[in-house]
Design a protein around this motif. Structure first.
Motif, short mmCIF file in Angstrom:
data_model
loop_
_atom_site.label_atom_id
_atom_site.label_comp_id
_atom_site.label_asym_id
_atom_site.label_seq_id
_atom_site.Cartn_x
_atom_site.Cartn_y
_atom_site.Cartn_z
N ASP A 77 -25.30 8.17 9.00
CA ASP A 77 -24.31 7.98 10.05
C ASP A 77 -22.92 8.39 9.56
O ASP A 77 -22.57 8.17 8.41
CB ASP A 77 -24.26 6.51 10.48
N ILE A 78 -22.13 8.96 10.47
CA ILE A 78 -20.74 9.30 10.18
C ILE A 78 -19.86 8.52 11.15
O ILE A 78 -19.99 8.65 12.37
CB ILE A 78 -20.45 10.80 10.33
N LEU A 79 -18.97 7.69 10.61
CA LEU A 79 -18.00 6.97 11.41
C LEU A 79 -16.64 7.62 11.21
O LEU A 79 -16.23 7.86 10.08
CB LEU A 79 -17.92 5.49 11.00
N VAL A 80 -15.96 7.91 12.31
CA VAL A 80 -14.64 8.55 12.25
C VAL A 80 -13.59 7.61 12.81
O VAL A 80 -13.79 6.99 13.86
CB VAL A 80 -14.63 9.88 13.03
N GLY A 81 -12.47 7.48 12.11
CA GLY A 81 -11.39 6.64 12.59
C GLY A 81 -10.08 7.04 11.94
O GLY A 81 -9.95 8.13 11.37
N THR A 82 -9.09 6.16 12.02
CA THR A 82 -7.77 6.46 11.48
C THR A 82 -7.32 5.33 10.55
O THR A 82 -7.88 4.24 10.55
CB THR A 82 -6.71 6.63 12.59
N ALA A 83 -6.25 5.61 9.79
CA ALA A 83 -5.76 4.65 8.82
C ALA A 83 -4.69 3.73 9.39
O ALA A 83 -4.01 3.04 8.63
CB ALA A 83 -5.22 5.39 7.59
N SER A 84 -4.53 3.73 10.69
CA SER A 84 -3.58 2.81 11.31
C SER A 84 -3.81 2.76 12.81
O SER A 84 -4.26 3.74 13.41
CB SER A 84 -2.13 3.24 11.04
N TRP A 85 -3.48 1.62 13.41
CA TRP A 85 -3.44 1.57 14.88
C TRP A 85 -2.14 0.92 15.35
O TRP A 85 -1.93 0.74 16.54
CB TRP A 85 -4.67 0.83 15.43
N THR A 86 -1.24 0.59 14.40
CA THR A 86 -0.02 -0.12 14.77
C THR A 86 1.26 0.60 14.36
O THR A 86 2.35 0.05 14.55
CB THR A 86 0.00 -1.52 14.11
N PRO A 116 -18.71 4.00 -5.05
CA PRO A 116 -18.38 5.04 -4.07
C PRO A 116 -17.04 5.72 -4.36
O PRO A 116 -16.01 5.06 -4.53
CB PRO A 116 -18.33 4.27 -2.75
N TYR A 117 -17.07 7.03 -4.39
CA TYR A 117 -15.88 7.84 -4.59
C TYR A 117 -15.25 8.17 -3.25
O TYR A 117 -15.95 8.47 -2.28
CB TYR A 117 -16.26 9.14 -5.32
N ALA A 162 -20.98 12.42 -2.81
CA ALA A 162 -21.41 11.05 -2.59
C ALA A 162 -21.91 10.49 -3.91
O ALA A 162 -22.82 11.06 -4.51
CB ALA A 162 -22.50 10.99 -1.53
N THR A 163 -21.29 9.43 -4.37
CA THR A 163 -21.70 8.84 -5.65
C THR A 163 -22.42 7.51 -5.45
O THR A 163 -22.78 6.84 -6.43
CB THR A 163 -20.46 8.62 -6.55
N ALA A 164 -22.62 7.12 -4.20
CA ALA A 164 -23.35 5.90 -3.86
C ALA A 164 -23.90 6.07 -2.45
O ALA A 164 -23.82 7.17 -1.88
CB ALA A 164 -22.43 4.69 -3.95
N ASP A 165 -24.44 5.00 -1.88
CA ASP A 165 -25.00 5.12 -0.53
C ASP A 165 -23.93 5.12 0.55
O ASP A 165 -24.22 5.34 1.72
CB ASP A 165 -26.00 3.99 -0.27
N LEU A 166 -22.68 4.90 0.16
CA LEU A 166 -21.55 4.99 1.07
C LEU A 166 -20.61 6.08 0.57
O LEU A 166 -20.24 6.09 -0.61
CB LEU A 166 -20.79 3.65 1.13
N LEU A 191 -21.97 16.20 3.25
CA LEU A 191 -21.66 14.96 2.55
C LEU A 191 -22.52 13.82 3.09
O LEU A 191 -23.08 13.02 2.33
CB LEU A 191 -20.18 14.62 2.70
N ALA A 192 -22.67 13.78 4.40
CA ALA A 192 -23.46 12.72 5.03
C ALA A 192 -24.94 12.83 4.70
O ALA A 192 -25.67 11.84 4.75
CB ALA A 192 -23.26 12.75 6.55
N ASP A 193 -25.38 14.04 4.33
CA ASP A 193 -26.77 14.22 3.91
C ASP A 193 -27.05 13.48 2.59
O ASP A 193 -28.19 13.14 2.30
CB ASP A 193 -27.08 15.71 3.70
N GLU A 194 -25.98 13.24 1.82
CA GLU A 194 -26.13 12.60 0.51
C GLU A 194 -25.98 11.09 0.55
O GLU A 194 -26.27 10.41 -0.44
CB GLU A 194 -25.09 13.17 -0.46
N ALA A 195 -25.52 10.55 1.67
CA ALA A 195 -25.20 9.13 1.74
C ALA A 195 -25.86 8.47 2.95
O ALA A 195 -26.18 9.13 3.93
CB ALA A 195 -23.69 8.93 1.81
N GLY A 196 -26.03 7.16 2.86
CA GLY A 196 -26.58 6.43 4.00
C GLY A 196 -25.58 6.33 5.13
O GLY A 196 -25.94 6.38 6.30
N GLN A 197 -24.29 6.19 4.77
CA GLN A 197 -23.22 6.15 5.77
C GLN A 197 -21.98 6.81 5.20
O GLN A 197 -21.70 6.72 4.01
CB GLN A 197 -22.90 4.71 6.18
N THR A 198 -21.25 7.52 6.07
CA THR A 198 -20.04 8.21 5.67
C THR A 198 -18.89 7.77 6.56
O THR A 198 -19.02 7.76 7.79
CB THR A 198 -20.22 9.74 5.77
#
Length: 290
Positions: free
Chosen positions: A3-12, A193-194, A213-217, A257-264
């Motif tokens: 899975d790939i989750l996309v978001g931002t580093a702020s909402w405020t 995770p890196y 990907a250095t871990a499952d995340l 990248l997502a092919d290497e991890a359980g979630q990105t």
């Protein structure tokens, strides 16, 4: 592909509020977070770097977002070795000092341990709601590749367990020459995770855009390419709007990248006006199209 989750580093961010991205009906903090959570499945909380979170605040975040929404939390500055305002510390743990900023060694060992305990326990409401993603440990530019610092990465993982710390470096030494293989091998060996980055190059804090990907995340943070990267004005530093072409070039790389991890987790950190939000929407659409 994970899975790939996309978001931002702020909402405020205040410039975001001024940009018109939020509808006029989203006129309270509660309504703005609810609106954001209808647009994206993931957000990174930056405020927790400057002041440790309160459990009551974390509970409100959990209550105001839908099931399945994910919060990544940026670690409090003291825990990553950054200078920390004395006024940002818990009142009963503030040392008697004339300094405005302190470092871990400036606190009694028991106080430092208590900061760790309170920081992590304040996140319990998010954990209980299944909404805590990762804890972002973004290290200062003087955190170089050396044995003591590698040991601290392991210490952080142990302290946070079973929560997930992820690691972002900001000193070129971690990826200079053969160090790149050494860094990634160490992280993989310990399943740490890196945090991959896209950022301006040519600075002491610059890391190359290595996707691994250095871990499952796996985590990817986009800082932009502002020509004012060294500015102390954060809006000049991060005020960069990615073109659709740039993001289209990144989409297949992120799928790999997502092919290497359980979630990105993919986060736009170009937080000026609605740059991060519009770029995140475009990138999410490109990933869906692929």
């Amino acid at each position: 592909m994970g899975d790939i989750l996309v978001g931002t580093a702020s909402w405020t961010d205040r410039t975001l509020l001024d940009s018109g991205w939020y509808p006029q009906t989203a006129d309270t903090p509660e309504k703005r977070l609810a609106y954001y959570a209808r647009q994206f499945p993931l957000v990174e909380v930056d405020a927790t770097y400057y002041s440790p979170p309160a459990e009551a605040t974390a509970r409100l975040w959990a209550e105001r977002t839908p099931a399945g929404f994910t919060f990544n939390i940026k670690a409090f500055s003291l825990l990553t070795g950054h200078p920390t305002r004395v006024s940002a510390l818990y009142k009963d743990l503030r040392p008697e000092t004339d300094k405005k900023n302190v470092y871990p060694d400036d606190l009694p060992a028991q106080s430092y341990e208590e900061v760790w305990t309170r920081f992590l326990s304040a996140l319990d409401p998010l954990v209980e709601a299944g909404k805590l993603g990762a804890l972002l440990f973004q290290f200062p530019p003087w955190f170089t590749i050396k044995r003591a610092n590698k040991q601290y990465l392991l210490e952080v993982a142990k302290r946070c367990a079973p929560l997930r710390p992820v690691y972002e470096f900001r000193h070129a030494s971690w990826f200079e020459g053969d160090n790149a293989d050494e860094t990634l091998a160490f992280l993989r060996e310990h399943k740490l995770p890196y945090v991959c980055v896209d950022m301006p190059q040519g600075h002491r804090s610059s890391l190359p855009p290595v996707l691994a990907a250095t871990a499952d995340l796996a985590v990817m943070r986009f800082h932009g390419h502002s020509d004012k990267w060294t500015s102390k004005d954060i809006h000049e530093k991060f005020g960069y709007h990615y073109s659709k072409r740039e993001l289209a070039d990144w989409a297949p790389k992120l799928r790999e990248l997502a092919d290497e991890a359980g979630q990105t987790h993919v986060l736009m950190n170009n937080c000026y006006r609605d740059y991060a939000q519009t770029n995140a929407k475009t990138l999410a659409d490109l990933l869906d199209a692929g």
